[in-house]
Design an enzyme around this catalytic site. Structure first.
Site, PDB file in Angstrom:
ATOM      1  N   ARG A 116       7.883  -1.875  13.250  1.00  0.00           N
ATOM      2  CA  ARG A 116       7.158  -1.108  14.267  1.00  0.00           C
ATOM      3  C   ARG A 116       7.045  -1.980  15.512  1.00  0.00           C
ATOM      4  NH1 ARG A 116       0.882  -1.259  11.958  1.00  0.00           N
ATOM      5  NH2 ARG A 116       0.707  -3.511  11.872  1.00  0.00           N
ATOM      6  N   ASN A 154      -1.116   1.272  19.874  1.00  0.00           N
ATOM      7  CA  ASN A 154      -1.787   0.572  18.777  1.00  0.00           C
ATOM      8  C   ASN A 154      -1.638  -0.921  18.966  1.00  0.00           C
ATOM      9  OD1 ASN A 154      -3.167   0.900  16.092  1.00  0.00           O
ATOM     10  ND2 ASN A 154      -1.519  -0.476  15.496  1.00  0.00           N
ATOM     11  N   GLU A 155      -2.742  -1.611  18.999  1.00  0.00           N
ATOM     12  CA  GLU A 155      -2.741  -3.082  19.062  1.00  0.00           C
ATOM     13  C   GLU A 155      -1.603  -3.590  19.956  1.00  0.00           C
ATOM     14  OE1 GLU A 155      -2.634  -4.420  14.999  1.00  0.00           O
ATOM     15  OE2 GLU A 155      -4.792  -4.241  14.802  1.00  0.00           O
ATOM     16  N   GLU A 311     -10.788  -0.936  13.194  1.00  0.00           N
ATOM     17  CA  GLU A 311     -10.148  -1.216  11.900  1.00  0.00           C
ATOM     18  C   GLU A 311     -10.796  -2.428  11.256  1.00  0.00           C
ATOM     19  OE1 GLU A 311      -5.946  -1.899  11.976  1.00  0.00           O
ATOM     20  OE2 GLU A 311      -5.561  -0.240  13.343  1.00  0.00           O
ATOM     21  N   TRP A 319      -1.061  -8.821   4.159  1.00  0.00           N
ATOM     22  CA  TRP A 319      -0.132  -9.514   5.048  1.00  0.00           C
ATOM     23  C   TRP A 319      -0.382 -11.012   5.143  1.00  0.00           C
ATOM     24  CZ3 TRP A 319      -3.752 -10.970   8.560  1.00  0.00           C
ATOM     25  CH2 TRP A 319      -4.785 -10.084   8.848  1.00  0.00           C
ATOM     26  N   GLU A 359       2.822  -1.558   3.725  1.00  0.00           N
ATOM     27  CA  GLU A 359       1.389  -1.794   3.536  1.00  0.00           C
ATOM     28  C   GLU A 359       0.843  -1.135   2.277  1.00  0.00           C
ATOM     29  OE1 GLU A 359      -0.011  -0.705   7.461  1.00  0.00           O
ATOM     30  OE2 GLU A 359       0.064  -2.807   8.080  1.00  0.00           O
ATOM     31  N   LYS A 360       1.742  -0.899   1.291  1.00  0.00           N
ATOM     32  CA  LYS A 360       1.262  -0.184   0.106  1.00  0.00           C
ATOM     33  C   LYS A 360       0.246  -0.994  -0.698  1.00  0.00           C
ATOM     34  CE  LYS A 360       5.541  -1.196  -2.437  1.00  0.00           C
ATOM     35  NZ  LYS A 360       6.178  -1.861  -1.274  1.00  0.00           N
ATOM     36  N   PHE A 361       0.247  -2.317  -0.527  1.00  0.00           N
ATOM     37  CA  PHE A 361      -0.747  -3.124  -1.237  1.00  0.00           C
ATOM     38  C   PHE A 361      -2.027  -3.333  -0.428  1.00  0.00           C
ATOM     39  CE2 PHE A 361       3.014  -4.401  -3.711  1.00  0.00           C
ATOM     40  CZ  PHE A 361       2.495  -4.252  -4.989  1.00  0.00           C
ATOM     41  N   HIS A 362      -2.063  -2.776   0.786  1.00  0.00           N
ATOM     42  CA  HIS A 362      -3.261  -2.943   1.625  1.00  0.00           C
ATOM     43  C   HIS A 362      -4.367  -2.028   1.105  1.00  0.00           C
ATOM     44  CE1 HIS A 362      -5.764  -3.136   5.221  1.00  0.00           C
ATOM     45  NE2 HIS A 362      -4.954  -4.041   5.730  1.00  0.00           N
TER      46      HIS A 362
HETATM   47  C1  GAL Z   1      -3.466  -3.479  11.990  1.00  0.00           C
HETATM   48  C2  GAL Z   1      -2.729  -2.220  12.368  1.00  0.00           C
HETATM   49  C3  GAL Z   1      -2.750  -1.195  11.263  1.00  0.00           C
HETATM   50  C4  GAL Z   1      -2.443  -1.846   9.949  1.00  0.00           C
HETATM   51  C5  GAL Z   1      -3.447  -2.930   9.699  1.00  0.00           C
HETATM   52  C6  GAL Z   1      -3.264  -3.637   8.373  1.00  0.00           C
HETATM   53  O1  GAL Z   1      -2.919  -4.567  12.661  1.00  0.00           O
HETATM   54  O2  GAL Z   1      -3.244  -1.656  13.531  1.00  0.00           O
HETATM   55  O3  GAL Z   1      -1.797  -0.207  11.549  1.00  0.00           O
HETATM   56  O4  GAL Z   1      -1.158  -2.389   9.996  1.00  0.00           O
HETATM   57  O5  GAL Z   1      -3.327  -3.907  10.702  1.00  0.00           O
HETATM   58  O6  GAL Z   1      -4.200  -4.666   8.207  1.00  0.00           O
END
Ligand code: GAL
Length: 672
Positions: A116, A154-155, A311, A319, A359-362
């Site tokens: 992304r 986003n960010e 968030e 990550w 991000e499936k483990f998030h």
């Molecule tokens: C942020 C992002 C989200 C997601 C999240 C995971 O940096 O805006 O889309 O990736 O981290 O921690």
């Protein structure tokens, strides 16, 4: 017809919710999402942040049917939408048809699609495509009753601190033309007489791409300014399109706290509400004071206006190398920290844990393992706590202490080829930790924002000091404030050039000292010459200085502390009712606490609450005092006021580990 007021209705109270990515799920899951969101007390979700490919599957086709349905479902469920402009991840057709939108690293290598944020922010083609998308979204939904806020991009800059593509090259040349007007002015600002770098035309200038050796530091500094501006221009472009389409909801984008690539102090005026993403690492012993620093920085960007935590994670992220989960209670404690420090919205990444992708483990509010999990129960319980909160006062001018933090200085002070190597954020954090341990409320501001409402201002390593900043610091002292300036400050101008007349040219007269040498020490623990520290002694005892033990000459100041050899280490000059102090070294952790404790004695600045253990955090927000116990054992706290959740007097409150309380203080207990 729906009014702007209706559309903002969900913004009353403290918002609660998450990123909601329905495009990852079949439509029959969506009604279930609504039911569960209501169960969890969700009032607002960010929708469509990465949905460009779903909204615009080909250049010519737009598919809004699914988004219409999602927004209607949210509206029926009484949940507000923080509708995204979806521009953060261009779909594959964009990169294939328009590869010129792809960004490059400093060696010219392209970043390819497949993740992304693979777009050059200065690319005219990217901007055109993004504008087309945002116009369609804005025209369709500006008046949708579910939409309570706009989430632009986003960010910005998150994965791409700097882009060196050809698009950046062209835009950088234009940016320089506008900034300098003439190439001579640029040559002068960048000191291009050095190493035969003189330019004859702006079109000869490249972004500071990979070079054989050290790149011109003034060019690097301008490229960082330019980069921050490019991200901001993308934001502003989208904001304008939303306004043009008649959007009246607040517009924002999610910031990243102390994020080096973007100068948020310049962004803040363009954000209706400041929104932040913050992911404290449970494995980091400093995570909570540093998170408090981040909340204070974010609050200080827009004084008096509550901010939104856009968030956080319900539990572990995915990550980091090792992704520790949060201990039971920690999520609520971190949330209380945000609210206490000015947040009026608590949101997560994300609502429903993804089944596939990076991000499936998030963690999420609704984990893959379902509603039988502690995470879900914690998210539901937190939603109930938030719903039970009364209307909260806006954050006021609650801090009498300011810590100076400046993006341009960050960029400049961390450039290479300096007497020593400094980690600016770590040094600022160190001062913050010492203030936090003493339960002082602190604003984090640029020097220009320092005013007479503060009693104490600490400016760590303000290497690049603008004239405007120096003037503000001087009038602060003249109006009765106490300023502590520290080593390696006031060294260069805004182009990273020495000023004529030596160092401390702007602050020297105020401080009553001259600087003759930086006195570099190798860092503690270095091999070779062995540990080099510079002990300094004041009337309260001895502490350790590190990295620099500057040689200063006292012109018109009192010496408060001396290095072991007898040279001045800390000085103070009375200026009217104020004082200008200078510390000629960088104290270690204990030394920083030593200095802060001395400053507290000197200025009489008051903690939010007296006599709290260091592990207990206290914050003030108008008449609301928030106490959070970050320690491992219960603590008993007494504050003159009423716990707004239990409606009982906050007298002998027992807070378990991670326990917190929001206390409406009696007027007599208000800060003097
Ligand atoms: C942020 C992002 C989200 C997601 C999240 C995971 O940096 O805006 O889309 O990736 O981290 O921690």
């Amino acid at each position: 017809m729906t009014t702007g007021r209706d559309r903002r209705r969900a913004l009353g109270g403290v918002l609660y919710g998450a990123d909601y990515n329905p495009e990852q799920w079949p439509a029959d899951v969506w009604p279930q999402d609504m039911t569960l969101m209501r169960q969890a007390g969700v009032t607002c979700v960010s929708v469509g942040v990465f949905a460009w490919a779903r909204i615009q599957p080909t250049e010519q086709t737009f598919d809004f049917a699914w988004l219409d349905q999602v927004l209607d479902l949210l509206h029926d469920a009484g949940i507000g939408a923080n509708l995204a402009t979806a521009t953060a991840s261009p779909p594959p057709w964009v990169s294939n048809r328009y590869p010129e939108i792809l960004p490059c690293d400093d060696s010219g290598a392209r970043y390819w699609p497949g993740s992304r944020q693979h777009f050059a922010p200065s690319s005219p083609r990217y901007r055109e495509l993004a504008a087309g998308l945002v116009s369609r979204i804005a025209q369709r939904y500006a008046r949708h009753p579910a939409v309570v806020m706009w989430h632009v991009g986003n960010e910005f800059g998150c994965h791409l601190p700097m882009d060196f593509s050809d698009a950046a090259r062209d835009a950088f040349r234009d940016w320089l033309r506008a900034a300098y007007g003439s190439i001579d002015a640029l040559n002068d600002a960048w000191g291009t007489a050095f190493w035969s770098q003189s330019y004859h035309d702006f079109d000869e200038v490249f972004p500071p791409r990979k070079a054989p050796y050290s790149r011109n530091p003034s060019a690097m500094l301008d490229f960082r300014r330019f980069t921050s501006d490019m991200w901001l221009q993308c934001y502003l472009m989208e904001r304008q399109i939303l306004h043009d389409a008649g959007a009246v909801q607040p517009i924002t984008t999610n910031l990243l706290g102390p994020f080096k690539p973007a100068n948020y102090a310049q962004w803040a005026p363009h954000l209706d509400v400041i929104a932040d993403d913050c992911y404290p690492d449970p494995a980091d012993p400093h995570a909570l004071p540093h998170a408090a620093f981040q909340r204070d920085l974010i609050r200080s960007l827009k004084p008096g206006v509550p901010w939104l935590l856009m968030e956080q994670a319900t539990d572990a992220v995915n990550w980091r190398t090792f992704n520790l989960g949060k201990r039971p209670g920690r999520l609520a404690a971190e949330t209380a920290q945000c609210i206490g420090r000015g947040a009026d919205g608590i949101m997560f990444f994300q609502w429903r844990q993804s089944r596939a992708g990076s991000e499936k483990f998030h963690s999420a509010m609704l984990p893959h393992a379902g509603t039988g999990t502690r995470t879900w129960q914690d998210a539901v319980a937190l939603g109930a706590t938030i719903a039970a909160l009364p209307a909260l006062p806006p954050p006021g001018r609650d801090a009498r202490v300011a810590l100076v933090f400046d993006w341009e200085n960050w960029w400049a002070v961390e450039e290479r080829d300096h007497p020593t190597t400094l980690n600016y954020l770590e040094l600022v954090h160190r001062w913050y930790r010492a203030l936090h341990r003493r339960h002082l409320m602190v604003d984090i501001v640029a020097a220009e924002r320092v005013d007479a409402d503060y009693d104490l201002v600490i400016a760590p390593q303000l290497y690049l000091l603008r004239e405007t900043g120096a003037t503000a610091l001087a009038s602060f002292v003249e109006s009765g404030g106490t300023l502590l300036a520290t080593a390696f400050s006031d060294v260069v101008d805004e182009h990273d050039r020495f000023l004529p007349g030596g160092f401390l040219t702007r602050l020297g007269p105020l401080l009553g000292i001259r600087l003759t040498d930086f006195g570099v020490l190798v860092p503690p623990g270095s091999p070779g010459v062995g540990e080099q520290v510079a002990p300094f002694t004041d009337r309260r005892g001895t502490a350790a200085g590190t990295l620099l033990a500057e040689e200063i000459e006292v012109v018109d100041a009192e010496v408060l502390a001396v290095f072991s050899g007898g040279a001045p280490a800390m000085t103070s000059r009375h200026v009217g009712a104020g004082r200008a102090l200078y510390l000629a070294t960088i104290p270690d952790e204990a030394g920083t606490q030593h200095v802060v404790d001395g400053l507290i004695e000197l200025t009489g600045v008051q903690p939010v609450v007296d006599n709290l253990p260091a592990c207990v955090e206290a914050a003030r927000r108008g008449d609301l005092v928030t106490i959070v116990n970050h320690g491992d054992v219960p603590v008993t706290v007494t504050v003159d006021g009423t716990d707004v959740l239990t409606h009982t007097a906050a007298d002998g409150l027992v807070l378990p580990p991670d326990g917190f309380a929001f206390i409406r203080t009696a007027p007599s207990a208000e800060m003097s």
